[in-house]
Write a protein that holds these residues in place. Sequence first.
Motif, mmCIF file in Angstrom:
data_model
loop_
_atom_site.group_PDB
_atom_site.id
_atom_site.type_symbol
_atom_site.label_atom_id
_atom_site.label_comp_id
_atom_site.label_asym_id
_atom_site.label_seq_id
_atom_site.Cartn_x
_atom_site.Cartn_y
_atom_site.Cartn_z
ATOM 1 N N ASP A 29 49.874 64.860 -27.063
ATOM 2 C CA ASP A 29 50.613 64.418 -25.877
ATOM 3 C C ASP A 29 50.026 65.008 -24.601
ATOM 4 O O ASP A 29 49.940 64.329 -23.567
ATOM 5 N N LEU A 35 46.872 63.050 -23.662
ATOM 6 C CA LEU A 35 47.224 61.711 -23.192
ATOM 7 C C LEU A 35 47.802 61.757 -21.778
ATOM 8 O O LEU A 35 47.519 60.891 -20.952
ATOM 9 N N GLU A 36 48.599 62.766 -21.499
ATOM 10 C CA GLU A 36 49.227 62.865 -20.183
ATOM 11 C C GLU A 36 48.265 63.380 -19.121
ATOM 12 O O GLU A 36 48.476 63.149 -17.926
ATOM 13 N N GLN A 42 46.424 53.951 -19.855
ATOM 14 C CA GLN A 42 47.438 54.127 -20.886
ATOM 15 C C GLN A 42 48.495 55.091 -20.385
ATOM 16 O O GLN A 42 48.241 55.921 -19.514
ATOM 17 N N ARG A 59 52.266 57.193 -22.030
ATOM 18 C CA ARG A 59 53.075 57.468 -23.215
ATOM 19 C C ARG A 59 54.547 57.462 -22.861
ATOM 20 O O ARG A 59 54.963 58.016 -21.851
ATOM 21 N N HIS A 61 55.160 56.321 -28.525
ATOM 22 C CA HIS A 61 54.221 55.207 -28.381
ATOM 23 C C HIS A 61 53.383 55.371 -27.116
ATOM 24 O O HIS A 61 53.813 55.996 -26.151
ATOM 25 N N ILE A 62 52.176 54.816 -27.162
ATOM 26 C CA ILE A 62 51.407 54.638 -25.947
ATOM 27 C C ILE A 62 51.410 53.154 -25.594
ATOM 28 O O ILE A 62 51.581 52.296 -26.462
ATOM 29 N N SER A 84 51.677 47.910 -27.155
ATOM 30 C CA SER A 84 52.167 49.231 -27.531
ATOM 31 C C SER A 84 51.569 49.633 -28.875
ATOM 32 O O SER A 84 51.282 48.782 -29.726
ATOM 33 N N LEU A 95 52.228 56.479 -32.169
ATOM 34 C CA LEU A 95 51.386 57.677 -32.290
ATOM 35 C C LEU A 95 51.459 58.289 -33.680
ATOM 36 O O LEU A 95 51.138 59.466 -33.862
#
Length: 222
Positions: free
Chosen positions: A28, A31-32, A54, A56, A60-61, A155, A158
Amino acid sequence: MTEPKAPSDRSRARRMHEKAAYDRATIDAILEAMPVAHVGYVKDGAPIVIPTLQWRIGDHIYWHGSSASRTQRTAKDAQVCVTVTLTDAMVLARSGLEHSVNFRSVMVFGEARAVTNSAEKAEALRGMMEQMFPGRWDQLRPMTTQELKATAILSLPLSEASAKIGTGMPTDPPEDMNTPVWAGLLPIDFSMGTPIPDPNLSPDLALPAHAANYRFGKVSPR
């Protein structure tokens, strides 16, 4: 040391498994930290990889594009691989093949699902905006029905994701340590430039905090 368990065989790191991480906190955070992703899938027997943004929400992304996009139509209900990468430093060693890069990356595998419900689509888009620019959504002109219809959102869960992280100095063999060649790290820093206002803005409109404070690439991997 016990090797961490991958959620699936295709998400398991085959090489340099000591760099792998499968916990959601690490995944996470990466991704962030980096909104830019690449989505890979196969069409007519040939691979296609596209860059996109993308974000999150929960487990899900999401990514979005035009409803008329060949990419969005083909990736729907297809097996895809989404990758996100941050480069933190170039690693210069004392020999050519020991050069490397410090990085943080995530790979997510699975079947892409199209978000078709209008309310769910609107909420997903709100989530994107609020994640990147907190507080901006409520300042914007509301979306029109046509705009929402023209936007396709996909979508991916993860549940089948893995991270890989490279850190540290070059790993030269002991016999190379006295070679008179500079070795070390060239750090890579993502910095934001000074905001440039649209010339059509009213002069009394102040720069909002979510624009002045926007950063990416800054989340620590562990």
